[in-house]
Structure formats: C-alpha cells, structure tokens
Design a protein around this motif. Structure first.
Motif, PDB file in Angstrom:
ATOM      1  N   THR A  56       7.622   8.286  -9.772  1.00 49.77           N
ATOM      2  CA  THR A  56       8.262   6.983  -9.706  1.00 49.77           C
ATOM      3  C   THR A  56       7.385   6.040  -8.896  1.00 49.77           C
ATOM      4  O   THR A  56       6.351   6.444  -8.374  1.00 49.77           O
ATOM      5  CB  THR A  56       9.693   7.075  -9.117  1.00 49.77           C
ATOM      6  N   GLU A  57       7.810   4.812  -8.779  1.00 47.63           N
ATOM      7  CA  GLU A  57       7.044   3.800  -8.062  1.00 47.63           C
ATOM      8  C   GLU A  57       6.878   4.162  -6.587  1.00 47.63           C
ATOM      9  O   GLU A  57       7.824   4.663  -5.977  1.00 47.63           O
ATOM     10  CB  GLU A  57       7.759   2.455  -8.126  1.00 47.63           C
ATOM     11  N   PRO A  58       5.718   3.852  -6.007  1.00 46.46           N
ATOM     12  CA  PRO A  58       5.516   4.107  -4.575  1.00 46.46           C
ATOM     13  C   PRO A  58       6.585   3.458  -3.704  1.00 46.46           C
ATOM     14  O   PRO A  58       7.026   4.055  -2.717  1.00 46.46           O
ATOM     15  CB  PRO A  58       4.135   3.510  -4.296  1.00 46.46           C
ATOM     16  N   LYS A  59       7.037   2.261  -4.088  1.00 54.10           N
ATOM     17  CA  LYS A  59       8.037   1.564  -3.283  1.00 54.10           C
ATOM     18  C   LYS A  59       9.333   2.374  -3.191  1.00 54.10           C
ATOM     19  O   LYS A  59       9.940   2.475  -2.126  1.00 54.10           O
ATOM     20  CB  LYS A  59       8.333   0.182  -3.865  1.00 54.10           C
ATOM     21  N   TYR A 116       2.415   3.207   2.035  1.00 55.11           N
ATOM     22  CA  TYR A 116       2.725   2.305   0.922  1.00 55.11           C
ATOM     23  C   TYR A 116       1.515   1.433   0.579  1.00 55.11           C
ATOM     24  O   TYR A 116       1.172   1.277  -0.591  1.00 55.11           O
ATOM     25  CB  TYR A 116       3.951   1.437   1.245  1.00 55.11           C
ATOM     26  N   PHE A 117       0.872   0.882   1.602  1.00 57.22           N
ATOM     27  CA  PHE A 117      -0.302   0.054   1.336  1.00 57.22           C
ATOM     28  C   PHE A 117      -1.453   0.883   0.773  1.00 57.22           C
ATOM     29  O   PHE A 117      -2.175   0.424  -0.119  1.00 57.22           O
ATOM     30  CB  PHE A 117      -0.733  -0.723   2.576  1.00 57.22           C
ATOM     31  N   ILE A 118      -1.621   2.097   1.257  1.00 59.40           N
ATOM     32  CA  ILE A 118      -2.656   2.979   0.706  1.00 59.40           C
ATOM     33  C   ILE A 118      -2.380   3.247  -0.765  1.00 59.40           C
ATOM     34  O   ILE A 118      -3.272   3.136  -1.611  1.00 59.40           O
ATOM     35  CB  ILE A 118      -2.737   4.299   1.501  1.00 59.40           C
ATOM     36  N   GLU A 119      -1.157   3.599  -1.077  1.00 66.45           N
ATOM     37  CA  GLU A 119      -0.795   3.913  -2.461  1.00 66.45           C
ATOM     38  C   GLU A 119      -0.873   2.681  -3.362  1.00 66.45           C
ATOM     39  O   GLU A 119      -1.329   2.769  -4.495  1.00 66.45           O
ATOM     40  CB  GLU A 119       0.597   4.526  -2.524  1.00 66.45           C
ATOM     41  N   THR A 120      -0.431   1.552  -2.874  1.00 67.49           N
ATOM     42  CA  THR A 120      -0.480   0.323  -3.652  1.00 67.49           C
ATOM     43  C   THR A 120      -1.933  -0.066  -3.933  1.00 67.49           C
ATOM     44  O   THR A 120      -2.290  -0.422  -5.052  1.00 67.49           O
ATOM     45  CB  THR A 120       0.254  -0.816  -2.919  1.00 67.49           C
ATOM     46  N   TYR A 121      -2.795   0.035  -2.927  1.00 64.39           N
ATOM     47  CA  TYR A 121      -4.207  -0.283  -3.087  1.00 64.39           C
ATOM     48  C   TYR A 121      -4.865   0.694  -4.056  1.00 64.39           C
ATOM     49  O   TYR A 121      -5.636   0.311  -4.931  1.00 64.39           O
ATOM     50  CB  TYR A 121      -4.925  -0.259  -1.736  1.00 64.39           C
ATOM     51  N   ARG A 122      -4.518   1.980  -3.923  1.00 61.18           N
ATOM     52  CA  ARG A 122      -5.078   3.015  -4.787  1.00 61.18           C
ATOM     53  C   ARG A 122      -4.720   2.776  -6.243  1.00 61.18           C
ATOM     54  O   ARG A 122      -5.537   2.889  -7.150  1.00 61.18           O
ATOM     55  CB  ARG A 122      -4.607   4.402  -4.348  1.00 61.18           C
ATOM     56  N   VAL A 123      -3.463   2.402  -6.490  1.00 53.62           N
ATOM     57  CA  VAL A 123      -2.999   2.144  -7.857  1.00 53.62           C
ATOM     58  C   VAL A 123      -3.711   0.915  -8.441  1.00 53.62           C
ATOM     59  O   VAL A 123      -4.116   0.913  -9.592  1.00 53.62           O
ATOM     60  CB  VAL A 123      -1.458   1.956  -7.897  1.00 53.62           C
ATOM     61  N   LYS A 124      -3.886  -0.125  -7.625  1.00 54.70           N
ATOM     62  CA  LYS A 124      -4.545  -1.345  -8.096  1.00 54.70           C
ATOM     63  C   LYS A 124      -6.020  -1.130  -8.425  1.00 54.70           C
ATOM     64  O   LYS A 124      -6.552  -1.781  -9.303  1.00 54.70           O
ATOM     65  CB  LYS A 124      -4.400  -2.463  -7.066  1.00 54.70           C
ATOM     66  N   THR A 125      -6.671  -0.210  -7.714  1.00 54.11           N
ATOM     67  CA  THR A 125      -8.094   0.018  -7.944  1.00 54.11           C
ATOM     68  C   THR A 125      -8.353   1.120  -8.950  1.00 54.11           C
ATOM     69  O   THR A 125      -9.495   1.342  -9.339  1.00 54.11           O
ATOM     70  CB  THR A 125      -8.823   0.360  -6.617  1.00 54.11           C
ATOM     71  N   ALA A 126      -7.316   1.821  -9.360  1.00 53.27           N
ATOM     72  CA  ALA A 126      -7.504   2.924 -10.312  1.00 53.27           C
ATOM     73  C   ALA A 126      -7.593   2.432 -11.745  1.00 53.27           C
ATOM     74  O   ALA A 126      -7.247   1.388 -12.131  1.00 53.27           O
ATOM     75  CB  ALA A 126      -6.347   3.919 -10.202  1.00 53.27           C
TER      76      ALA A 126
END
Length: 126
Positions: A56-59, A116-126
C-alpha cells in the motif's frame, strides 16, 4: 479486497531484520542512544515490517505505524503492564514498555517523518 494487497517484499524484510539487530545492540546501551534513538528507529523497523507484507501507499503505512506507536505509549501512561499483570515479565516490559514519555512520542514522530520522506523520495526516483 485487492488480491495484490498482501505480498512479501524481501528488501523491506531485510531492512527490518537489520534494524532489529541494531535495536538489539542498542538495548545493551543506556542514555540517549537507547531511550531516544532506539525509539526513533523502532518505528522505522515497524514501518519496514509492515511494508514487508502489505502493498500500500507509504503514507498509509506511516500513519498506521505512528498511530500504533502512540497507542502503545498512551497505554504505558495508563500502566498497561500492571493491568495485564506482566510487570514481572522482563520481555513483556521491554516489548510493551512501562514508562510513558512525551519524548518517545517526539522520537516516534521524527522516525516516521524520516522513513516517509525516504520512501517518498525513493518512489519518485525509481
């Protein structure tokens, strides 16, 4: 329910295991490292544990883990280990905790914000 909601994510599980091992080492220390950094890391550990099995979503994971952590801390305020009669069980006192602290709530919040910021950044750069 979406059939793809439950799955095993090996990378997240490995991160969870590594964080668990770090927590074991931290448990042997005292002071800031154990009482603050340990609380900061434990919510990250829980985040990756949940993420290992739920897609599910990181949030959603972050909010769920933070709510769970706050609930456990609030139960400490109400002396849950005494209510359950496990105050003499060292393992249960470690797992549940026995002392309420506003500092723990701050550490949990900062840990969740970080992951959350790590996961959000990771998803955006993947």
């Amino acid at each position: 329910m979406d059939k793809n909601r439950f799955r095993f994510d090996g990378k997240s599980f490995i991160i969870c295991i590594i964080l668990f091992l770090v927590e074991l080492v931290i448990a042997k220390t005292s002071g800031f490292i154990r009482h603050t950094f340990g609380d900061f890391l434990v919510v990250i550990l829980l985040y990756y544990f949940v993420k290992s099995f739920i897609n599910t979503e990181p949030k959603k994971i972050a909010i769920g883990v933070l709510c769970f952590s706050f609930l456990v801390e609030i139960l400490q305020y109400f002396k849950i280990v005494e209510i359950l009669g496990v105050q003499d069980n060292k393992l249960m006192r470690i797992v549940i905790g026995s002392t309420f602290s506003f500092g723990d709530l701050i550490a949990y919040t900062l840990g969740i914000i970080t992951v959350y910021f790590i996961e959000t950044y990771r998803v955006k750069t993947a």
